[in-house]
Scaffold this motif. Structure first.
Motif, PDB file in Angstrom:
ATOM      1  N   THR A 134     -18.089  -0.599   1.772  1.00 26.60           N
ATOM      2  CA  THR A 134     -17.288   0.427   1.109  1.00 26.60           C
ATOM      3  C   THR A 134     -16.455   1.194   2.130  1.00 26.60           C
ATOM      4  O   THR A 134     -16.980   1.692   3.127  1.00 26.60           O
ATOM      5  CB  THR A 134     -18.194   1.423   0.356  1.00 26.60           C
ATOM      6  OG1 THR A 134     -18.998   0.708  -0.564  1.00 26.60           O
ATOM      7  CG2 THR A 134     -17.355   2.448  -0.384  1.00 26.60           C
ATOM      8  N   VAL A 135     -15.164   1.282   1.878  1.00 24.75           N
ATOM      9  CA  VAL A 135     -14.257   1.992   2.785  1.00 24.75           C
ATOM     10  C   VAL A 135     -14.506   3.503   2.674  1.00 24.75           C
ATOM     11  O   VAL A 135     -14.500   4.058   1.577  1.00 24.75           O
ATOM     12  CB  VAL A 135     -12.789   1.675   2.421  1.00 24.75           C
ATOM     13  CG1 VAL A 135     -11.839   2.520   3.255  1.00 24.75           C
ATOM     14  CG2 VAL A 135     -12.515   0.190   2.627  1.00 24.75           C
ATOM     15  N   PRO A 136     -14.723   4.182   3.796  1.00 23.40           N
ATOM     16  CA  PRO A 136     -14.950   5.637   3.746  1.00 23.40           C
ATOM     17  C   PRO A 136     -13.646   6.401   3.567  1.00 23.40           C
ATOM     18  O   PRO A 136     -12.558   5.855   3.764  1.00 23.40           O
ATOM     19  CB  PRO A 136     -15.562   5.922   5.127  1.00 23.40           C
ATOM     20  CG  PRO A 136     -14.977   4.871   6.016  1.00 23.40           C
ATOM     21  CD  PRO A 136     -14.848   3.639   5.161  1.00 23.40           C
ATOM     22  N   GLY A 137     -13.763   7.663   3.191  1.00 20.43           N
ATOM     23  CA  GLY A 137     -12.588   8.524   3.125  1.00 20.43           C
ATOM     24  C   GLY A 137     -11.805   8.484   1.834  1.00 20.43           C
ATOM     25  O   GLY A 137     -10.675   8.979   1.779  1.00 20.43           O
ATOM     26  N   GLU A 152      -5.384   5.067   3.020  1.00 25.34           N
ATOM     27  CA  GLU A 152      -6.551   4.347   3.536  1.00 25.34           C
ATOM     28  C   GLU A 152      -6.650   2.943   2.953  1.00 25.34           C
ATOM     29  O   GLU A 152      -7.141   2.013   3.595  1.00 25.34           O
ATOM     30  CB  GLU A 152      -7.826   5.145   3.204  1.00 25.34           C
ATOM     31  CG  GLU A 152      -9.089   4.634   3.867  1.00 25.34           C
ATOM     32  CD  GLU A 152      -9.035   4.713   5.385  1.00 25.34           C
ATOM     33  OE1 GLU A 152      -9.323   3.678   6.017  1.00 25.34           O
ATOM     34  OE2 GLU A 152      -8.696   5.779   5.922  1.00 25.34           O
ATOM     35  N   LEU A 153      -6.159   2.772   1.730  1.00 29.89           N
ATOM     36  CA  LEU A 153      -6.227   1.470   1.058  1.00 29.89           C
ATOM     37  C   LEU A 153      -5.043   0.562   1.394  1.00 29.89           C
ATOM     38  O   LEU A 153      -5.090  -0.634   1.098  1.00 29.89           O
ATOM     39  CB  LEU A 153      -6.281   1.678  -0.465  1.00 29.89           C
ATOM     40  CG  LEU A 153      -7.580   2.275  -1.027  1.00 29.89           C
ATOM     41  CD1 LEU A 153      -7.413   2.569  -2.516  1.00 29.89           C
ATOM     42  CD2 LEU A 153      -8.760   1.349  -0.803  1.00 29.89           C
ATOM     43  N   LYS A 154      -4.021   1.114   2.013  1.00 28.98           N
ATOM     44  CA  LYS A 154      -2.805   0.342   2.294  1.00 28.98           C
ATOM     45  C   LYS A 154      -3.123  -0.872   3.167  1.00 28.98           C
ATOM     46  O   LYS A 154      -3.814  -0.769   4.177  1.00 28.98           O
ATOM     47  CB  LYS A 154      -1.778   1.230   2.998  1.00 28.98           C
ATOM     48  CG  LYS A 154      -0.408   0.595   3.126  1.00 28.98           C
ATOM     49  CD  LYS A 154       0.571   1.555   3.789  1.00 28.98           C
ATOM     50  CE  LYS A 154       0.878   2.764   2.912  1.00 28.98           C
ATOM     51  NZ  LYS A 154       1.889   3.650   3.530  1.00 28.98           N
ATOM     52  N   GLY A 155      -2.632  -2.025   2.749  1.00 23.37           N
ATOM     53  CA  GLY A 155      -2.820  -3.247   3.525  1.00 23.37           C
ATOM     54  C   GLY A 155      -4.091  -3.998   3.214  1.00 23.37           C
ATOM     55  O   GLY A 155      -4.299  -5.112   3.685  1.00 23.37           O
ATOM     56  N   LEU A 163      -9.644  -2.032  -7.852  1.00 24.56           N
ATOM     57  CA  LEU A 163     -11.010  -1.679  -8.235  1.00 24.56           C
ATOM     58  C   LEU A 163     -11.393  -0.296  -7.713  1.00 24.56           C
ATOM     59  O   LEU A 163     -12.040   0.488  -8.422  1.00 24.56           O
ATOM     60  CB  LEU A 163     -11.990  -2.726  -7.696  1.00 24.56           C
ATOM     61  CG  LEU A 163     -12.015  -4.065  -8.423  1.00 24.56           C
ATOM     62  CD1 LEU A 163     -12.848  -5.076  -7.662  1.00 24.56           C
ATOM     63  CD2 LEU A 163     -12.569  -3.900  -9.841  1.00 24.56           C
ATOM     64  N   ALA A 164     -11.005  -0.006  -6.469  1.00 19.79           N
ATOM     65  CA  ALA A 164     -11.337   1.287  -5.878  1.00 19.79           C
ATOM     66  C   ALA A 164     -10.681   2.430  -6.648  1.00 19.79           C
ATOM     67  O   ALA A 164     -11.330   3.443  -6.952  1.00 19.79           O
ATOM     68  CB  ALA A 164     -10.904   1.319  -4.412  1.00 19.79           C
ATOM     69  N   ILE A 165      -9.396   2.275  -6.988  1.00 24.00           N
ATOM     70  CA  ILE A 165      -8.685   3.336  -7.711  1.00 24.00           C
ATOM     71  C   ILE A 165      -9.248   3.492  -9.128  1.00 24.00           C
ATOM     72  O   ILE A 165      -9.434   4.618  -9.603  1.00 24.00           O
ATOM     73  CB  ILE A 165      -7.162   3.048  -7.763  1.00 24.00           C
ATOM     74  CG1 ILE A 165      -6.572   3.078  -6.345  1.00 24.00           C
ATOM     75  CG2 ILE A 165      -6.457   4.064  -8.645  1.00 24.00           C
ATOM     76  CD1 ILE A 165      -6.758   4.394  -5.622  1.00 24.00           C
ATOM     77  N   ARG A 166      -9.534   2.376  -9.792  1.00 17.82           N
ATOM     78  CA  ARG A 166     -10.113   2.488 -11.140  1.00 17.82           C
ATOM     79  C   ARG A 166     -11.462   3.190 -11.092  1.00 17.82           C
ATOM     80  O   ARG A 166     -11.801   3.980 -11.979  1.00 17.82           O
ATOM     81  CB  ARG A 166     -10.266   1.093 -11.751  1.00 17.82           C
ATOM     82  CG  ARG A 166      -8.958   0.529 -12.268  1.00 17.82           C
ATOM     83  CD  ARG A 166      -9.136  -0.793 -12.963  1.00 17.82           C
ATOM     84  NE  ARG A 166      -7.897  -1.225 -13.586  1.00 17.82           N
ATOM     85  CZ  ARG A 166      -7.716  -2.396 -14.168  1.00 17.82           C
ATOM     86  NH1 ARG A 166      -8.705  -3.269 -14.202  1.00 17.82           N
ATOM     87  NH2 ARG A 166      -6.551  -2.711 -14.711  1.00 17.82           N
TER      88      ARG A 166
END
Length: 346
Positions: A134-137, A152-155, A163-166
């Motif tokens: 899981t990506v922090p921040g 943080e999610l770019k790229g 999925l993270a945004i939903r």
């Protein structure tokens, strides 16, 4: 076709045949993506249905919806079966652990360093060595947090971004139902508006089509053993992929030493260049072997024809994996031989 039917991606709901074709196309994606896509198509189909008066078109869309609804129902049914099975295993495991604890109490203190004790500690030690996936921040408390999240999610993998945004949108909406602080409510709504725009752009720009599904580590090892030209960066990527045991999600938190970016971002950037460079390249030769251009992409654990690659290229396990697998089998066999039920039968 209109935007809602997603014709450009091959996914759609204009009739039963299109729905069945969509499910076949989705088979190459992971289950989360398949479920979210089917639910999204159902939502769009319902909206189109509410605006459509032509009976033949309504009939076709209704039949397509029935295909998607049946697929989701089967998915839920299988999930329930797995849950029941998992609960049964957990119950069995707890009973086994209870018996083992009782047995240990009868042993002398000198047995503390026994092989069984070491085996029980191993999984925990191994888990600590693994990188989190899981990506922090990521957050939604206000506009700044939302903008920081998108940065943080770019790229990263488009599927993961979606999925993270939903997930954050769902959590934010639940928090809103429990919050009375007007300032907090206003801040979260501002964050949600940023996420909503992201999701709209995601669909409009067909970002899901830019996803780069991973080829298994075993196949990458096979390709590496036969490749002639391998860059230092590709070698470093494969080493990182090996360090997480081929669990690609964990590459989201494993950094490249050169610039500190995580390997999922580095991989996507490299593949973007290669996909543009080899857009018209032949992927297999007459012997059904991957071409030089194809190998360049395979060394980044990607292939435009992943299903064919899986059939044609065998997987290679390294010596460490083979040893760990043999050790697990040997330990499992030893536990079976020493099980209370077997001793009772003897």
């Amino acid at each position: 076709m209109g935007k809602d039917d997603k014709e450009d991606s091959g996914f759609g709901f204009k009739d039963k045949a299109k729905a069945e074709e969509t499910l076949r196309l989705l088979e190459e994606h992971d289950m989360n993506y398949r479920r979210l896509t089917v639910r999204g198509l159902l939502g769009r189909a319902k909206r189109v249905l509410s605006l459509t008066k032509a009976e033949d078109k309504r009939k076709n869309i209704t039949e397509a919806m029935a295909v998607f609804e049946a697929w989701l129902a089967d998915l839920d049914k299988n999930k329930e079966k797995k849950t029941d099975k998992k609960e049964g295993k957990e119950k069995e495991s707890k009973e086994k652990e209870s018996k083992e604890r009782e047995s240990k109490k009868e042993k002398e203190n000198g047995d503390k360093d026994s092989e069984s004790d070491v085996e029980m500690e191993d999984p925990a030690k191994e888990a600590k060595k693994k990188a989190p996936e899981t990506v922090p921040g990521l957050g939604f408390k206000d506009k700044a947090a939302a903008e920081s999240t998108l940065e943080e999610l770019k790229g990263r993998d488009p599927d993961y971004q979606q999925l993270a945004i939903r997930g954050l949108v769902g959590r934010a909406k639940r928090v809103l139902t429990c919050t009375r602080d007007e300032t907090k409510i206003s801040n979260i709504k501002e964050a949600l508006s940023i996420f909503d725009k992201f999701m709209d752009d995601f669909d409009t720009m067909h970002l899901g089509k830019q996803n780069n599904p991973y080829v298994s580590l075993g196949i990458v090892r096979t390709v590496l053993s036969k490749a002639e030209d391998v860059t230092d960066q590709q070698k470093a990527f494969i080493a990182a992929y090996s360090s997480v045991g081929g669990e690609y999600k964990r590459l989201r938190t494993v950094q490249e030493k050169e610039d500190g970016k995580t390997w999922d971002i580095v991989r996507n950037a490299a593949l973007k260049e290669l996909k543009e460079k080899h857009a018209d390249a032949k992927l297999f030769n007459e012997k059904d072997e991957p071409t030089k251009e194809h190998i360049e992409m395979l060394l980044w654990a990607y292939s435009p024809e992943a299903a064919r690659v899986k059939k044609l290229i065998p997987e290679t396990k390294d010596e460490k994996d083979k040893k760990e697998e043999n050790d697990r089998k040997r330990r499992s066999s030893g536990r079976d031989d020493e099980s209370p039920s077997k001793r009772k039968k003897e």
